[in-house]
Each structure stands twice: as C-alpha cells, then as structure tokens.
Design a protein around this motif. Structure first.
Motif, PDB file in Angstrom:
ATOM      1  N   TYR B  23      -1.128   2.316  12.157  1.00  0.00           N
ATOM      2  CA  TYR B  23      -1.889   1.625  11.111  1.00  0.00           C
ATOM      3  C   TYR B  23      -1.968   0.129  11.416  1.00  0.00           C
ATOM      4  O   TYR B  23      -3.031  -0.481  11.330  1.00  0.00           O
ATOM      5  CB  TYR B  23      -1.245   1.837   9.736  1.00  0.00           C
ATOM      6  CG  TYR B  23      -1.889   0.984   8.667  1.00  0.00           C
ATOM      7  CD1 TYR B  23      -3.063   1.403   8.030  1.00  0.00           C
ATOM      8  CD2 TYR B  23      -1.379  -0.272   8.335  1.00  0.00           C
ATOM      9  CE1 TYR B  23      -3.681   0.609   7.085  1.00  0.00           C
ATOM     10  CE2 TYR B  23      -1.992  -1.081   7.383  1.00  0.00           C
ATOM     11  CZ  TYR B  23      -3.147  -0.633   6.759  1.00  0.00           C
ATOM     12  OH  TYR B  23      -3.769  -1.440   5.838  1.00  0.00           O
ATOM     13  N   ASN B  27      -5.333  -2.328  12.507  1.00  0.00           N
ATOM     14  CA  ASN B  27      -5.803  -3.419  11.657  1.00  0.00           C
ATOM     15  C   ASN B  27      -5.484  -4.801  12.217  1.00  0.00           C
ATOM     16  O   ASN B  27      -5.529  -5.798  11.486  1.00  0.00           O
ATOM     17  CB  ASN B  27      -5.219  -3.260  10.252  1.00  0.00           C
ATOM     18  CG  ASN B  27      -5.834  -2.074   9.531  1.00  0.00           C
ATOM     19  OD1 ASN B  27      -6.976  -2.126   9.077  1.00  0.00           O
ATOM     20  ND2 ASN B  27      -5.101  -0.973   9.495  1.00  0.00           N
ATOM     21  N   LYS B  56      -7.558  -7.038   7.423  1.00  0.00           N
ATOM     22  CA  LYS B  56      -7.620  -6.857   5.966  1.00  0.00           C
ATOM     23  C   LYS B  56      -6.816  -7.925   5.236  1.00  0.00           C
ATOM     24  O   LYS B  56      -5.902  -8.521   5.782  1.00  0.00           O
ATOM     25  CB  LYS B  56      -7.067  -5.479   5.595  1.00  0.00           C
ATOM     26  CG  LYS B  56      -7.973  -4.341   6.005  1.00  0.00           C
ATOM     27  CD  LYS B  56      -7.387  -3.018   5.560  1.00  0.00           C
ATOM     28  CE  LYS B  56      -8.329  -1.875   5.932  1.00  0.00           C
ATOM     29  NZ  LYS B  56      -7.673  -0.579   5.833  1.00  0.00           N
ATOM     30  N   ASN B  60      -4.641  -5.684   0.283  1.00  0.00           N
ATOM     31  CA  ASN B  60      -5.157  -4.383   0.722  1.00  0.00           C
ATOM     32  C   ASN B  60      -4.186  -3.699   1.682  1.00  0.00           C
ATOM     33  O   ASN B  60      -4.007  -2.475   1.631  1.00  0.00           O
ATOM     34  CB  ASN B  60      -6.520  -4.547   1.408  1.00  0.00           C
ATOM     35  CG  ASN B  60      -7.581  -4.994   0.418  1.00  0.00           C
ATOM     36  OD1 ASN B  60      -7.457  -4.737  -0.780  1.00  0.00           O
ATOM     37  ND2 ASN B  60      -8.593  -5.686   0.914  1.00  0.00           N
ATOM     38  N   ASN B  63      -1.457  -2.165  -0.312  1.00  0.00           N
ATOM     39  CA  ASN B  63      -1.885  -0.918  -0.965  1.00  0.00           C
ATOM     40  C   ASN B  63      -2.000   0.222   0.041  1.00  0.00           C
ATOM     41  O   ASN B  63      -1.589   1.349  -0.237  1.00  0.00           O
ATOM     42  CB  ASN B  63      -3.225  -1.127  -1.684  1.00  0.00           C
ATOM     43  CG  ASN B  63      -3.078  -2.113  -2.835  1.00  0.00           C
ATOM     44  OD1 ASN B  63      -1.984  -2.314  -3.345  1.00  0.00           O
ATOM     45  ND2 ASN B  63      -4.174  -2.745  -3.228  1.00  0.00           N
ATOM     46  N   ASP B  64      -2.579  -0.083   1.229  1.00  0.00           N
ATOM     47  CA  ASP B  64      -2.726   0.945   2.268  1.00  0.00           C
ATOM     48  C   ASP B  64      -1.358   1.483   2.700  1.00  0.00           C
ATOM     49  O   ASP B  64      -1.160   2.690   2.832  1.00  0.00           O
ATOM     50  CB  ASP B  64      -3.426   0.351   3.507  1.00  0.00           C
ATOM     51  CG  ASP B  64      -4.912   0.123   3.251  1.00  0.00           C
ATOM     52  OD1 ASP B  64      -5.386   0.548   2.184  1.00  0.00           O
ATOM     53  OD2 ASP B  64      -5.573  -0.489   4.118  1.00  0.00           O
ATOM     54  N   LEU B  68       0.190   5.136   2.564  1.00  0.00           N
ATOM     55  CA  LEU B  68       0.691   5.799   3.779  1.00  0.00           C
ATOM     56  C   LEU B  68       2.125   6.289   3.548  1.00  0.00           C
ATOM     57  O   LEU B  68       2.493   7.401   3.950  1.00  0.00           O
ATOM     58  CB  LEU B  68       0.649   4.799   4.963  1.00  0.00           C
ATOM     59  CG  LEU B  68       1.128   5.321   6.315  1.00  0.00           C
ATOM     60  CD1 LEU B  68       0.199   6.410   6.840  1.00  0.00           C
ATOM     61  CD2 LEU B  68       1.227   4.189   7.335  1.00  0.00           C
TER      62      LEU B  68
END
Lengths: 454, 90
Positions: B23, B27, B56, B60, B63-64, B68
């Motif tokens: 992840y 990003n 991001k 955000n 939150n992601d 996850l």
C-alpha cells in the motif's frame, strides 16, 4: 530516533488508559461587542464568536487524527456577560436574550459548551451584575450549551456575603426549573473564589479581562495513566511514588502542549496556557479516586485521603510545569463526585462525606464539585456551604468553587441521573443545623491579612 | 522533514508487512525504518515513513490504512511523529 517501546507506551496510554485532551477552549473577548442597543449587541456577539471559532471543531478533529489522540471537547469561553451586556441590558429578559444568542452561535459552530455567562462580584454588585445573576436560572433552563459562573470572593478582596446569600437562592431556583432532569440546570452553574482568567474547563470557564482578544487554552487529562503507572510501584516509598506521578504528569502535559501549539498555529490564534488537570469521567479507569486507592486507601475519604490528594495535586503540578511553556487555568486534581466512579463508590460505601470533601478541597485544584444534595436543602444552608468553601479559597490563596445540585424530589438514599459524561450521583446528606442568622447578616467579609502566616 | 509513525498491532499472520508495504509503495510513501516485536503472541510493528511525496492526503492515508487493518484483522494507526517526540524527548 523514537523506538518501538516508546511508541507502544504512548499508544497504550491512549487506547487502554484513557489519555486524552479533554478540551481545546478558545477564549474570545466580547468587550468590543458592547452597545447601547440590545439587538446590535447580540448581532455583534454572534458575528464575533462565529468568525473567531467557526473552524474550531474541524481543527480539533484534524489534530486528533494527525496525532491519534482523542480531543473530547471543543469549547468557547467569553468575557463575563455582565460586563458585555451592562450598557444595553435593563432587565433579566435582556440578559436571557444574550444567553440565547450565545446558545445559538454555539450550536451553529458545533462546539460542546460555552462558558462566560458570568459576573465578577467579589466586592460588590453593579445593577447589571445583579440582573445577570437573577437571570441565571432561566438562562440555564432555556439554553442547552451555556455555562455560568459567579465569582464571589478573592484573597485580595474578601468575600461578598450578599452575593453568597443570593447564590443560595439562585442554585435552588436552577434546580427547581430543571427538576424534570434531576435538577441538572445546577450542574451548569459554579460559584468561585479566586477564579483564573484562563480556565479552559467548564462550568467555570470565562475569558478574563486581562486576556488578549482571542486565545487558545488546552486542558489535558489522564487519571488512568497515573493509576496504571502507580500500579507498577506498589509498596514502594513516597519518594518513588512522587517521582512516578511527576514523570507521568510530564508526559501527559507534553501532549497538551503539542496540541495547544498546533491548534494555535492552525487557527492563527495565540497559544494561552495548558491546564494540566487530572479530570475524571465516569468511564472505568478514568478516576481520580482510583489513584487515591492505588496510593494506599481502601476508599477515597478514608483517613489519609487529604494527604494523598495533597501529594498527588502537588506532584502533578511539578511534573506538568516543566512540560509546558505556559501553565495556567486550574491545574491539579479535580474531585467531582458524579463524574468519577471511584468517588461514587466511596460515597455509597459510606467512606466519603460532604465534610471530608470540604477538607479535600483545601488541597485539590478546585472545590466541591458535582455533588448532589437533598432537594429540600434550604437556600441559606447552600449559602453556608458556599461561604465555607469561599473562605478556604480566600485564606489559602487558591481557587475554590461550589457546584452542588439540590435534587428536587429526591433525598438521601436516592440517585440523581445526569447521563453521558456527567454520570450519576448518590444524594449526599447535608448538616441539618441552621446557619440562617450567619448568612443573613449581609455585607462583606473583609480581605484577610497577608502577613503573620501560620 | 516531518516523519510519520505507522504502527500495526494484532494477531500474527502471514503477509502483514507485505500488504502494508505494498500500500505504501503504491502511494509513494517512503519507508525509513521498520522495527518489530512479538509481545505475548501479538504482532507489534512500527514503521517510520516519509510522506512528503505521498500521492494522498494524510487523512486519506489514515482512513485507507484503517480499512486495510480491518481487512487483515490487525489495528493500523498512522500518527505524526511529534506526539512521540514531545512525550519522550525533553
């Protein structure tokens, strides 16, 4: 670099021990909103508060997410309304209109509470002061988020016994007007001696006239963190005990300092103070009484309680003072009854009485707080309780306060239910002997001598 | 450079680090340091990351990662380093 053990320690404080920032309170000066026309004054008040604090809630939430620490309350304190409304309020109804304006803007912004529906009458009352004080019961009953305080004494000035006597009636009226909710109106009113100008905690918060136009004050809390730290030093001597409290208070206060600086930067409002208080909630493990038990008492109220509280209060201050560039407000251990499960248990067990609580207020950060008493308690008796507490503050050069709720329709053995953060409180017995002739004398108690200390 | 601390706590299972790292890589978040322990059967990991080139916003990413974490059955927290610095360094 920060290591994994330090990170884990911090996060366990937050997740398991209820470490939180109890409040970010924005102090707003309203003196420039004074006007001879009531409607204009209300509009100016609304607009100034709205413009100043419209981003307060969002900012609090952003900081909370960035650092992963709960920020429980976002609040506003304003200049005592008796000063702001003096030139336009000619009746109690006029002051109530201001109260409703404050309530409305508070709701628009979304903050939890607003403090400052207040009067400072330690020496004497102006016409406006008296009108505001007389309007308090209705103002609190007809609004949701407004808190009120009246300062009736100070170390430098003495005690205004006329105001003390009136406050006995006012507290009773607040209770009567909110009897459907166990007299919860009286929870939003506090009578003070030596109040600080920068207190972020309700119900006694107001923005003092010594303050800047706007200011950010932050109150931290972590009784559970202190309790957990003390569990690891059971049986150790007082040196170890005190060092542990000091170090823990330091860590807790550092978080408050960080949050205060960040909020100040984001809102472009100067940083005022960090109030390093141990403020309990009814949540399990968030209790000051539990700390006293951990120090070695069976229940709060047992012999030794005042000494234990004195050292706790002092060590919290010693640890916290180095952690923040500006410490202020009330700073110390709060001992409310209804908001602290350990205190409630102590009352139920018969260990904690009103008289012992009064002794504890000599060494705690504030005073008699969140105490439910029988609904048939006489206003003069309430005034007598206030006078005692104000005298403790005046003589000992500390802030003291009385926030008691005569619970209409209930008596000793019953329980007053308030819900949420306010918890519940067993009704405590009050000394039944009369003080009528004392509180009805009228006039002032002169300022104490500031020499010959013993 | 402002650093961010990501902590992962939960029951140990295969592929936790891989999923979190994937992840972060997707990003543009650079990992500076990783340390890990097992405390009483629980997986406990801390990452120091640099989010300056993150694709991001901070909120955000939080939150992601939270989502996850729920997916893998662990608790993932994302906090700016200052809270730990201020508490543990004078």
């Amino acid at each position: 670099m920060i290591n994994i053990y330090e990170v884990t320690e911090t996060n366990e404080m937050i997740e398991k021990e209820n470490l939180d920032v109890r409040t970010i309170t924005m102090g707003i000066n309203l003196l420039d909103c004074a006007d001879t026309d009531l409607d204009t004054c209300c509009k100016k008040i609304h607009d100034k508060i709205y413009e100043s604090a419209k981003d307060l809630v969002k900012t609090g939430e952003t900081i909370s997410q960035e650092f992963g620490i709960p920020i429980v309350n976002k609040r506003i304190s304003v200049t005592p309304i008796a000063l702001v409304g003096a030139s336009c309020c000619k009746s109690e109804d006029d002051f109530i209109k201001i109260a409703k304006t404050l309530d409305q803007v508070t709701e628009e912004i979304g903050v939890n509470l607003l403090g400052g529906y207040s009067a400072l009458v330690a020496k004497g009352m102006t016409k406006a002061d008296e009108l505001l004080i007389r309007s308090i019961p209705r103002a609190l009953a007809e609004t949701n988020r407004i808190c009120s305080s009246v300062s009736v004494g100070s170390t430098k000035i003495g005690i205004n016994m006329d105001a003390v006597r009136i406050m006995g009636d006012i507290i009773k009226e607040c209770a009567e007007l909110t009897k459907d909710t166990d007299s919860s109106g009286a929870m939003k009113l506090v009578v003070l001696c030596n109040p600080p100008d920068d207190n972020p905690f309700m119900a006694g918060a107001f923005h003092g006239v010594t303050e800047a136009d706007r200011i950010i004050n932050v109150g931290v809390s972590g009784p559970g963190v202190v309790k957990t730290a003390l569990e690891k030093v059971r049986g150790e001597n007082f040196e170890v005990l005190c060092e542990t409290i000091k170090k823990t208070a330091f860590k807790v206060t550092r978080v408050g300092q960080l949050v205060a600086k960040e909020a100040s930067r984001m809102l472009n409002v100067p940083f005022g103070i960090v109030d390093l208080s141990l403020a309990p909630t009814p949540a399990v493990g968030d209790s000051v009484a539990d700390i006293l038990c951990e120090i070695g008492l069976e229940y709060a109220g047992a012999p030794g309680t005042t000494a234990a509280l004195a050292l706790l209060n002092d060590q919290v201050k010693k640890g916290g003072i180095m952690a923040s560039s500006y410490v202020g407000g009330l700073s110390g251990a709060f001992i409310p009854v209804s908001e602290d499960q350990g205190m409630i248990d102590a009352v139920k067990a018969g260990s904690l009485t009103l008289e012992k609580l009064e002794a504890m207020t000599c060494v705690c950060s504030v005073g008699l707080d969140m105490i439910a008493i029988p609904g048939d308690t006489k206003p003069t008796t309430i005034a007598g309780i206030i006078a005692d507490e104000m005298a403790i503050g005046m003589i000992n050069q500390k802030t003291t306060a009385v926030r008691i709720m005569p619970t209409i329709g209930k008596t000793v053995g019953d329980v007053a239910e308030y819900g949420g953060l306010f918890g519940y409180a067993p009704i405590m017995p009050v000394n039944q002997f009369s003080c009528d002739d004392f509180v009805n004398r009228g006039g002032r108690i002169p300022a104490p001598v500031h020499s010959f200390k013993n | 450079m402002k650093k961010t601390i990501i902590t992962v706590v939960g029951k140990d299972t295969v592929g936790i680090i891989a999923k979190v790292c994937t992840y972060l890589a997707d990003n543009g978040i650079n990992i500076l340091d990783i340390s890990q322990t097992i405390v009483s059967g629980y997986f406990n990991m801390m990452m120091v990351v640099d989010m300056n080139s993150s694709a991001k916003e901070f909120g955000n990413v939080c939150n992601d990662l939270d989502a996850l974490g729920t997916e893998i059955g662990v608790l993932i927290k994302c906090q700016k380093e200052e809270i730990f610095e201020s508490m543990h360094r004078v």
